[in-house]
Scaffold this active site. Sequence first.
Site: not given
Lengths: 664, 664
Positions: A135, A283-284, A286, A389, A392, A439, A456, A521
């Site tokens: 992050e 949020r989504l 997943w 997305d 990391e 990202r 972000d 966005h």
Amino acid sequence: MSVRLHAAEGGFDIFAGDVLVIRHRADAPALFVGAGSPRVDMYRGNYFLEDKLAERVALREAAIDGDRVILSAGGRALLALTVRDGALACEALDPALNRLWLSTVGEAGERFWGGGEQLSYVDMAGRRFPMWTSEPGIGRDKSTLMTFQCDRDHRSGGDYWNTNYPQPTYLSSRRYALHVDTTAYSCFDFRDADAPEIEVWEIPARIELFAADRFASLVGQLSTRFGRQPQLPAWAFSGAILGLKDGTRSFERMEKIIAAGAEVTGLWCEDWIGLRVTSFGKRLFWDWKANDARYPNLKQKIAELNDRGIRFMGYVNPYLAIDGTQYVEAAEAGYLALKLDADEPYIVDFGEFDCGIVDFTNPAAAEWFADRVIGREMLDIGLSGWMADFGEYLPTDVRLHDGSDGMLAHNAWPTLWAEVNARAVASRSKTGDAVFFMRAGFTGVGAHCPLLWAGDQCVDFSRHDGIGTVIRAALSSGLVGNAYHHSDLGGYTSLYDNVRTPELLMRWSELSAFSPVMRSHEGNRPDSNLQLDGDDAVLAHFVAMTKVHAALAPYVAHLCEEAAATGLPLQRALFLDYEDDAGCWGVETQFAYGRDLIVAPVIEAGAERWHAYLPAGAEWRHLWSGEAFVGGATAEVAAPIGQPPVFYRSDSAFAALFASIGAA
Amino acid sequence: MSVRLHAAEGGFDIFAGDVLVIRHRADAPALFVGAGSPRVDMYRGNYFLEDKLAERVALREAAIDGDRVILSAGGRALLALTVRDGALACEALDPALNRLWLSTVGEAGERFWGGGEQLSYVDMAGRRFPMWTSEPGIGRDKSTLMTFQCDRDHRSGGDYWNTNYPQPTYLSSRRYALHVDTTAYSCFDFRDADAPEIEVWEIPARIELFAADRFASLVGQLSTRFGRQPQLPAWAFSGAILGLKDGTRSFERMEKIIAAGAEVTGLWCEDWIGLRVTSFGKRLFWDWKANDARYPNLKQKIAELNDRGIRFMGYVNPYLAIDGTQYVEAAEAGYLALKLDADEPYIVDFGEFDCGIVDFTNPAAAEWFADRVIGREMLDIGLSGWMADFGEYLPTDVRLHDGSDGMLAHNAWPTLWAEVNARAVASRSKTGDAVFFMRAGFTGVGAHCPLLWAGDQCVDFSRHDGIGTVIRAALSSGLVGNAYHHSDLGGYTSLYDNVRTPELLMRWSELSAFSPVMRSHEGNRPDSNLQLDGDDAVLAHFVAMTKVHAALAPYVAHLCEEAAATGLPLQRALFLDYEDDAGCWGVETQFAYGRDLIVAPVIEAGAERWHAYLPAGAEWRHLWSGEAFVGGATAEVAAPIGQPPVFYRSDSAFAALFASIGAA
């Protein structure tokens, strides 16, 4: 130009072309090896790493034999370096060694650019940059209240060097580049101008050196080395891509924006898989398949959009929510990464929900995700792209199919993730047409990922996490070979009552108009933040900027061709085209959009005028007023909303196009 | 008990008494040497140190000859250790070496107490403690807004390990103690229970080991080693010392407080030298002589107070304001520390005013400060004591008379400063009568300084910088041999609208009543903070507590005698007297006030009841209710304002005294 080893009294020198990069002497050794064990502390993608160092031994003794050096300490041979193929191949002669330090030759005033996608500093001189994908932090500046609050409440404030996409590669202003071929944790320490030091938590396979007479040539070499993207398809840069995540209302809102006059070539609905509400925001869900409740008949709807020249984009990431069906499918097939100490899936906490990790070191799992998930659920219903997305978060205490150490797999993960996406696209023959954007990154991500996005940002003008970081991200990632970059128009992270202002949205529209991809966005908290269609003035300004963006398409098409041919990024450091003007070397808040445009976006609140440095050797015209400026100096211009500070070369082949845009 | 060296297969063991402290083997070395150079960053006494490490070499090879070990790496002899006089004498065999690391044997659950005066943790297990005298930080907790604001605005937030008085000494719960005989920067790293590591930025002269059957005996040994204080004079503990800095109004306010019934034996006017107003608050004018304008006829006034049994105290520190007369005198005599690169005094920024540093490594300068300044200007006009402030700020890039390295002189400074004060007191035959108190310290400070004070707490109940830190400070400093400790009643630092509440002042009065010295302070911003005489209820409560304090004098006198005889501190860890009750080992928020009182001050706001652990093997009576509790358990009692949770042994020789205090 070659890499050469020269024996010298008491040691040796290594040159990249004509540049002395390493000077090793018994009384001033450049190479050290040792052993350590990492302390790893992680909270939701924020990593806190420290070395528990056991030994660090100076390799004072060097025995040179042709292109090979055996380095010893106290008579014990510990490291072999072989100069071949433009690199120093490294070999540990004691298997207990797992640390290497290299001091390079540094000069006062030397600049060190790159390091992957760096959000705070393009020139790394004077600072220390750990290379560990994570992050990027929220606030990223210990002097801000935002950073303090995020550190206190979520350990997520971050710092200037945190990035989703680090890469152990730098370009020196002495006209060479260095890359460490490792996925281990490494660190570039440029605090001492006369002794830059590279630290690597393994004995890396190779330390690669590149030399060229011109910076642009160095960038071209790096682009070749790390992978050159396919050209961006015209649909992606010919109009705006609207980011809406409002279920079927997304279509209605898109129509309203188009009706207002916007040039739109894409609709990006990251909520195509359904929503999950958390304290961070909406949020989504997943589990990677179209959510029929939220988007009924999506396949047919996409086909209708495509008929109108509008592509549809979605969202995916490499995790599977444990309450989804794909998690069950993957777990049963043995496609998930496991715990070290138990034969059960490793579960990652993503903040109020848990996920399994698809184990991309298992070829069958990678193929399953590419074909069964991305191929069948996304490409086959007509998606033309998506946000790919994350990447990391790979924990270091994970058990992987190929047996690799989590400390080495962690940084490799973003590129593996990119590869899975690229494989899916290729499986449907959509390479160069479907566009996914990431990202996360690391060495080699550009070989697979056609488009970066800057992560972000906070919805503000803050120095280390606001709109301005997008420019540095584009410059730095471009220098290590990534041609295409863009950002979330409007920013993403809205926390602690920090919300979008109309001014921020409009300034970001201006920045995005001069980016290859102009994608909006809604942010993490759409309902409490202003949206492009939430204010008439903001919408009108956005419409105007989409027209500018669309009008630039012929020029951008030309830049895409140039990128494919040379590896030069579209948004780039001024010194790539104007290297002989040293005034360009330190410019980090502007970019050259190709050779013919200088873009200096307004990245502060309340600005009425703005300054831009214009490279020497050309005459520049202000896009909006047509006023001419001689290069080699800083120009000051009025910069009202709607007129982002942009200048074009008077002698550009696209001068007439630019003039028409300014006059529109 | 002795320190012994035992040869073993592939290495050696070192025992303190029967305790294995060091286990060195070729494949698990305990000793490492190396070289580094420090990065030093300092802002107003807040230090930011980092090592630029060149080498760290494991000393795998050990050749033992009697009580001597020669340690080598790769055949090169690098370090000689000689066991003699209860210590490991260390000798570098290569002059380039300036770092040493020692791994000691650690056990799960082992406790490590001491480290000088530690404000946040008495037991250092699980954490890392740098030993470097400095400002202790304001807030000292990165999760608090106070710390954030201070870090942001003044780089002064600090952290849990920052202290005015570090000391590289610990006591292990395995019943041994270790002291590193060095003034270099060092670090005790107790993060790994099985491998504590000590780091020293030189090859120290000695590593001393102490062993005993009982913890109390260890403390006695340390007190003997580091210096045992003279007994505190009766005037200092028989009544309160009022801290007022209000010019001649101080006398009027004192009279009002006495008239209210307070037992007062001292008046402390730190403004005796005059004031200077800065943004931090009212500060003092650092030119050490009575200010006739602010305190007319002070000598005579002091004599009058003395006739009434009230002593007068002042303030001094080792710096000289450049706008004072003593600075000129010292500069002309060559008594000031110099810049490294110029023959001119080194000037230290103290926040809106600048000062020179009296060079105590110059015997003539030390004598001048002791006789001419403290002797003539302070003792000779009748002062009976003073705050001997600062001592932590010595810059590392300073040129000293004796040629010593600033990196080694920095930690030595507090003890040099204490010695100058003690010399002044001795020169007027006032040892054991005049009392100066210090916050700065290092090894050996107790040989000179008769009384510690816990520094500049915030005026609040915060965990790491509020009232509660005073208890930990007393416990830790007591364990390394300091018998006498006290604090600023009411706290000191008031910043960012953080001001004293009546409750805080009253709880602090309760804590101070059960300390050897009950001294109040007006704080850094007297005008915006509540004072003892600013509220009737607060004053009445203070009066009552001074009576408790005065009534305890016979018991405290007994404790002072005990301290002189044994080295045991007055306020001490419960396990010193009750070692066989393991429940006492982890208690850090209470203290035993001698063997017969257990004091558990209320250190949280809003408390109505409180818990206290009472040691096994005795019956305890609650001071206020007389309720009896069997030791070996936690007692809960009502703890209203005015009844601090205190318990006495039923069988104490002072039981009648305690009972009368509780019944008063």
